[in-house]
Design an enzyme around this catalytic site. Structure first.
Site, PDB file in Angstrom:
ATOM      1  N   GLN A   1       1.042  -6.901   5.038  1.00  0.00           N
ATOM      2  CA  GLN A   1       1.503  -6.435   3.764  1.00  0.00           C
ATOM      3  C   GLN A   1       2.877  -7.062   3.516  1.00  0.00           C
ATOM      4  OE1 GLN A   1       0.985  -2.185   3.248  1.00  0.00           O
ATOM      5  NE2 GLN A   1      -1.065  -2.188   4.084  1.00  0.00           N
TER       6      GLN A   1
ATOM      7  N   GLU B   1       0.844  -1.200   0.000  1.00  0.00           N
ATOM      8  CA  GLU B   1       0.000   0.000   0.000  1.00  0.00           C
ATOM      9  C   GLU B   1       0.880   1.251   0.000  1.00  0.00           C
ATOM     10  OE1 GLU B   1      -3.090  -0.156   2.915  1.00  0.00           O
ATOM     11  OE2 GLU B   1      -3.840   1.845   2.425  1.00  0.00           O
TER      12      GLU B   1
ATOM     13  N   GLU C   1      -6.551  -9.614   2.264  1.00  0.00           N
ATOM     14  CA  GLU C   1      -5.748  -9.050   3.362  1.00  0.00           C
ATOM     15  C   GLU C   1      -5.817 -10.042   4.513  1.00  0.00           C
ATOM     16  OE1 GLU C   1      -6.301  -4.973   4.604  1.00  0.00           O
ATOM     17  OE2 GLU C   1      -6.770  -4.338   2.555  1.00  0.00           O
TER      18      GLU C   1
ATOM     19  N   GLU D   1     -12.727  -2.276   1.414  1.00  0.00           N
ATOM     20  CA  GLU D   1     -13.410  -2.145   2.717  1.00  0.00           C
ATOM     21  C   GLU D   1     -14.469  -1.041   2.722  1.00  0.00           C
ATOM     22  OE1 GLU D   1     -10.443  -1.987   5.879  1.00  0.00           O
ATOM     23  OE2 GLU D   1      -9.971  -4.108   5.587  1.00  0.00           O
TER      24      GLU D   1
HETATM   25  O1  AHR Z   1      -3.334  -3.242   5.662  1.00  0.00           O
HETATM   26  C1  AHR Z   1      -3.633  -2.106   6.421  1.00  0.00           C
HETATM   27  C2  AHR Z   1      -5.085  -1.671   6.262  1.00  0.00           C
HETATM   28  O2  AHR Z   1      -5.921  -2.653   6.794  1.00  0.00           O
HETATM   29  C3  AHR Z   1      -5.582  -1.517   4.856  1.00  0.00           C
HETATM   30  O3  AHR Z   1      -5.284  -0.273   4.324  1.00  0.00           O
HETATM   31  C4  AHR Z   1      -7.059  -1.668   5.013  1.00  0.00           C
HETATM   32  O4  AHR Z   1      -7.681  -2.185   3.870  1.00  0.00           O
HETATM   33  C5  AHR Z   1      -7.215  -2.544   6.230  1.00  0.00           C
HETATM   34  O5  AHR Z   1      -8.079  -2.002   7.155  1.00  0.00           O
END
Ligand code: AHR
Length: 490
Positions: A342, A23, A287, A167
């Protein structure tokens, strides 16, 4: 002695199960993958130590550019000359757009991964989304596609996998939407971008987790509206600390992932039946990870590259992480995309210092094993091990997954029992030859890796015996075992 019998199944483990996510936030990009002044930086400023660690994972997909960031992202800022510096409202940072669409694609080429592009369905309009897809994937000569050529990319990027927002159920999301409104917007975008490029596969936004009050009503509504127009529905799951603070309860959390997958799978199935549809929709856990602290330096706001979500993972986290890997593999019948959230610095397996060292968190290792070995056809494992009770939850001490592909058999075993070791006998097929990898991870639950001690928690060789039809080994209490066997002819 605990016997494990692995049976053949028709279930194929998706090639997209072991992807990841980068991200535009924290030090993921600036100071993570990109650091011009770093001694290992290549001619484009990408850290080659990070490139090597990522390349070793052979990630099929990397989701980009968010996450929450995407819901305020104007993709046009990130291409061409004279890029603006924008406020990143999701993470209260500044986004200089130095690394944008073309640069991230180039970096993905270097690490051997495809970009899974997310579309802004927050501040973004349907027109913005269509123009983005036209810019990226159209091979003809429209004004927008020619703009891409002018910016240095003659052939289309050809991104196949697209996320229809992020989300959108969460009140924290920029321009959060009610399910009906989101579903209508997402359905139209999906329908239209597939006209631009019929190869495209889209992921509809599911709930941001099973703990949000609108779950699972959200899934029912969005699927009802968009089922025939999309290919996947997303699931997000992060494990945190448990209220009772007990290690057993912490590890038991993987049972939630099982229930979450089953619930969404069943809603997909019911929707398909009700609509009498021939079309299939699969699950995308795009995620997943452990996220215990938000250690943002909250007094540093509106900077380009300050700390956000830099979690340090201990060995206890690594056990639960490996449990998630086992669960994901075992649900390969319906779970077809996975993105570890991530990859670098932000809740990540790879950590860097600005201009300096790098270390791999203990979670890197079971993930690396999954990426390179949990492929091919799933084997279903039968075994019986002592049951652990954690409050209402009951789970077996051993948690196991196995698979077979063209060249090998692979198995990942987690012993969630904190005090008991077990002797194990794994029944192996006739075509199993010599043991190639037999490693284990075992450390004090609080042990971590760090810049000063990068190899405190790493896999080590484990003794095992291969006899006629079986492999025997002893799995220590609270440990992870990774095993592969070469495959030959009958
Ligand atoms: O990965 C961190 C955050 O977690 C992302 O930006 C979001 O999609 C989730 O809440």
């Amino acid at each position: 002695m605990i016997k494990i019998k692995a049976n053949a199944t028709q279930v194929e483990i998706s090639d997209l199960l072991w992807g990841s996510f980068v991200e535009q936030m924290g030090r993921a990009i600036y100071g993570g993958i990109y650091d011009e002044g770093h001694p290992t930086a290549d001619e484009n400023g990408y850290r080659q130590d990070v490139i090597s660690a990522v390349r070793a994972l052979n990630l099929p997909l990397i989701r980009y550019p968010g996450g929450n960031f995407v819901s305020g992202f104007d993709w046009k800022d990130s291409v061409g000359e004279n890029r603006p510096v924008r406020m990143n409202l999701a993470w209260q940072q500044l986004e200089p757009n130095t690394i944008g669409l073309h640069e991230f694609y180039d970096w993905c080429e270097k690490v051997g991964s495809e970009v899974m592009m997310a579309i802004n369905l927050g501040t973004g309009t349907i027109k913005d989304a269509l123009e983005l897809v036209e810019y990226c994937n159209f091979g003809g000569h429209s004004t927008i596609a020619d703009e891409r050529r002018k910016n240095g990319k003659d052939d289309p990027f050809g991104f196949k996998y697209w996320c229809l927002g992020n989300e959108m159920d969460g009140i924290w999301q920029i321009c959060n939407l009610p399910a009906e409104e989101y579903a209508r917007k997402a359905r139209e975008v999906s329908k239209l971008i597939k006209i631009i490029d019929p190869e495209i596969k889209t992921t509809l936004v599911g709930s941001s987790g099973p703990y949000i009050p609108t779950y699972p009503a959200w899934e029912k509504t969005v699927l009802e509206e968009a089922y025939d127009f999309v290919d996947y529905i997303s699931l997000h799951l992060y494990y945190s600390v448990t209220p009772d603070g007990k290690d057993e309860s912490f590890l038991a959390q993987y049972k939630d992932l099982e229930r979450y997958i089953e619930t969404v799978r069943d809603i997909v199935k019911e929707t398909k039946e009700r609509k009498k549809s021939n079309h299939d929709v699969y699950l995308a856990l795009d995620e997943w990870n452990i996220w215990k602290t938000s250690n943002d330096s909250s007094d540093t706001k509106w900077l380009v590259s300050d700390v956000r979500l830099e979690n340090v993972y201990d060995f206890r986290d690594t056990l639960l992480f490996a449990d998630m890997v086992v669960t994901m593999t075992n649900y390969s019948d319906c779970l077809k995309i996975g993105c570890l959230a991530q990859l670098v610095n932000v809740i990540a397996p790879i950590m860097t210092e600005n201009g300096g060292r790098m270390f791999l968190q203990p979670t890197y290792y079971p993930f690396e094993f999954a990426c390179n070995h949990l492929k091919g056809n799933l084997l279903s494992c039968e075994y019986d091990s002592p049951v652990i009770t954690a409050g209402e939850e009951k789970y077996q001490s051993l948690h196991v997954t196995a698979c077979e592909n063209r060249s090998e058999y692979a198995m990942l075993l987690v012993n969630n029992n904190l005090t008991e070791e077990f002797d194990i006998s794994l029944e192996v097929p006739e075509t199993a030859r010599k043991v190639k990898i037999c490693k284990f991870m075992k450390a004090a639950l609080a042990d971590v890796n760090s810049f000063d001690e990068p190899e405190k928690v790493i896999p080590k060789e484990l003794a095992c015996q291969k006899e006629e039809g079986a492999v025997t080994l002893r799995i220590p209490a609270a440990s992870i075992v990774m095993l592969t066997l070469e495959k030959g002819d009958k």
